[in-house]
Design a protein around this motif. Structure first.
Motif, PDB file in Angstrom:
ATOM      1  N   PHE A  52       0.854  -1.188   0.000  1.00 27.08           N
ATOM      2  CA  PHE A  52       0.000   0.000   0.000  1.00 27.08           C
ATOM      3  C   PHE A  52       0.891   1.240   0.000  1.00 27.08           C
ATOM      4  N   ILE A  53       0.590   2.166  -0.885  1.00 23.57           N
ATOM      5  CA  ILE A  53       1.337   3.422  -0.915  1.00 23.57           C
ATOM      6  C   ILE A  53       0.339   4.546  -0.676  1.00 23.57           C
ATOM      7  N   ASP A  54       0.527   5.287   0.398  1.00 26.27           N
ATOM      8  CA  ASP A  54      -0.529   6.243   0.724  1.00 26.27           C
ATOM      9  C   ASP A  54      -0.045   7.433   1.544  1.00 26.27           C
ATOM     10  N   HIS A  55      -0.906   8.412   1.625  1.00 19.37           N
ATOM     11  CA  HIS A  55      -0.621   9.604   2.433  1.00 19.37           C
ATOM     12  C   HIS A  55      -1.758   9.858   3.418  1.00 19.37           C
ATOM     13  N   HIS A  56      -2.712   8.950   3.508  1.00 16.99           N
ATOM     14  CA  HIS A  56      -3.816   9.133   4.450  1.00 16.99           C
ATOM     15  C   HIS A  56      -3.442   8.582   5.821  1.00 16.99           C
ATOM     16  N   TYR A  57      -4.033   9.169   6.808  1.00 16.48           N
ATOM     17  CA  TYR A  57      -3.833   8.708   8.172  1.00 16.48           C
ATOM     18  C   TYR A  57      -4.126   7.205   8.262  1.00 16.48           C
ATOM     19  N   ALA A  58      -3.223   6.483   8.886  1.00 12.22           N
ATOM     20  CA  ALA A  58      -3.332   5.023   8.808  1.00 12.22           C
ATOM     21  C   ALA A  58      -3.336   4.323  10.154  1.00 12.22           C
TER      22      ALA A  58
END
Ligand SMILES: [Mn+2]
Length: 338
Positions: A120-126
């Motif tokens: 997963f590649i992301d910039h959302h709070y995780a």
């Protein structure tokens, strides 16, 4: 962290079949980051076999891509029309931090994919997702980035791989959209933009390519949403609550534009409620309000799917939940009064 991580996969990915995709109903940032990653991996790993697939693409992203292909006819990322998810050795999902947010073609089958490497590649709070060690699951999460496109830009930068002009347009557009036309930009956002705009890219041209006259139904939803809005005052904060049948995100933005500090727009769909929330930066900063985290918390209590950013988030819940408005409002008031 980024370069060593990618390097650790180089051997594994060589000669492998890799699927690159994004979240359900891919938006411009999802689309741009996935297409960017597709070209990046092709250039980085000579024998990799890359496949791009989107179950659905948002209208705005689709229209931008059409305009881009018109301008750069040679830019032609190949989209698969039909895929067998069991065929791939690895799956990259961009702009996405959890399985349930990926397109349905994946979400129903997480168990089937337990032997497939999923990144997963992301910039959302995780939450602490990326801290959990799970076999065959990896998370590349930059929460302080305004877009997933910026992570892809970093990849090209770190490995000193050049980007074709069309891809620069696309990634720039992804960043513009997710940073709210740079309103939420930070140093990294602007550095990525400066890097992409180095050549003879016309920033103004990208802006005009992004302009779409809204459909009349969306304009009506915005107007009706504003007319129906209920004003709730909590201390000196103004909360707007409204109901529409669709375009809840767009209506939530409209309510902020006309002066509410926080907006809650509820849309009743066939078998669920979809609620969009927006908040001004000032209220987020002063009251420690993070709509994405708040809705993730609420999701757990009432079994919905919710999350997002500090100032923009959404939640989907079943229609059995009758008092979603009260639940959200109470939670917001609690945070505002803390
Ligand atoms: Mn994004």
């Amino acid at each position: 962290m980024l370069k060593p991580k990618i390097k650790s996969y180089l051997n594994f990915l060589d000669n492998k079949s890799v699927l690159i995709t994004s979240h359900a109903l891919a938006d411009l940032d999802g689309l741009a980051s996935a297409i960017g990653l597709y070209f990046f991996l092709q250039k980085l790993i000579p024998n990799i076999i890359t496949h791009l697939y989107f179950s659905k693409i948002s209208k705005k992203a689709r229209i931008f891509l059409e305009k881009l292909k018109e301008k750069f006819p040679e830019f032609d990322p190949v989209f698969e029309e039909d895929i067998n998810i069991l065929y791939f050795d690895a799956i990259f999902i961009t702009d996405t931090n959890k399985f349930s947010k990926a397109g349905k073609f994946l979400s129903n089958d997480e168990d089937i994919l337990k032997d497939t490497l999923i990144i997963f590649i992301d910039h959302h709070y995780a939450e602490d997702l990326h801290l959990k060690q799970q076999k065959n699951r990896d998370f590349i999460i930059f929460e302080d980035y305004t877009s997933a496109s910026e992570i892809i830009v970093d990849l090209f930068k770190d490995f000193q791989i050049s980007l074709q002009l069309a891809l620069k347009y696309l990634l720039t557009a992804g960043i513009i959209i997710d940073s709210g036309y740079l309103k939420f930009a930070n140093k990294n956002t602007l550095e990525s933009m400066a890097f992409l705009l180095e050549d003879n890219i016309e920033y103004q041209e990208i802006l005009s390519m992004l302009k779409i006259e809204p459909h009349i139904s969306e304009k009506i939803a915005k107007i009706k949403g504003a007319q129906r809005s209920e004003l709730i005052r909590e201390n000196d904060w103004l909360i707007g609550v409204s109901y529409v049948s669709s375009f809840e995100a767009s209506v939530a933005n409209t309510l902020i534009k006309i002066g509410f500090d926080i907006s809650i727009v509820i849309s009743e769909r066939k078998d669920e409620y979809r609620v969009s929330l927006r908040a001004k930066r000032r209220v987020c900063d002063q009251c420690n309000l993070h709509l994405g985290k708040m809705l993730e918390g609420i999701s757990k209590d009432i079994n919905g799917i919710g999350g997002g950013h500090e100032g923009a988030a959404s939640i989907k819940i079943s229609k059995e939940e009758l008092n979603i408005k009260t639940i959200i409002l109470e939670k917001i008031k609690e945070i505002l009064n803390n």
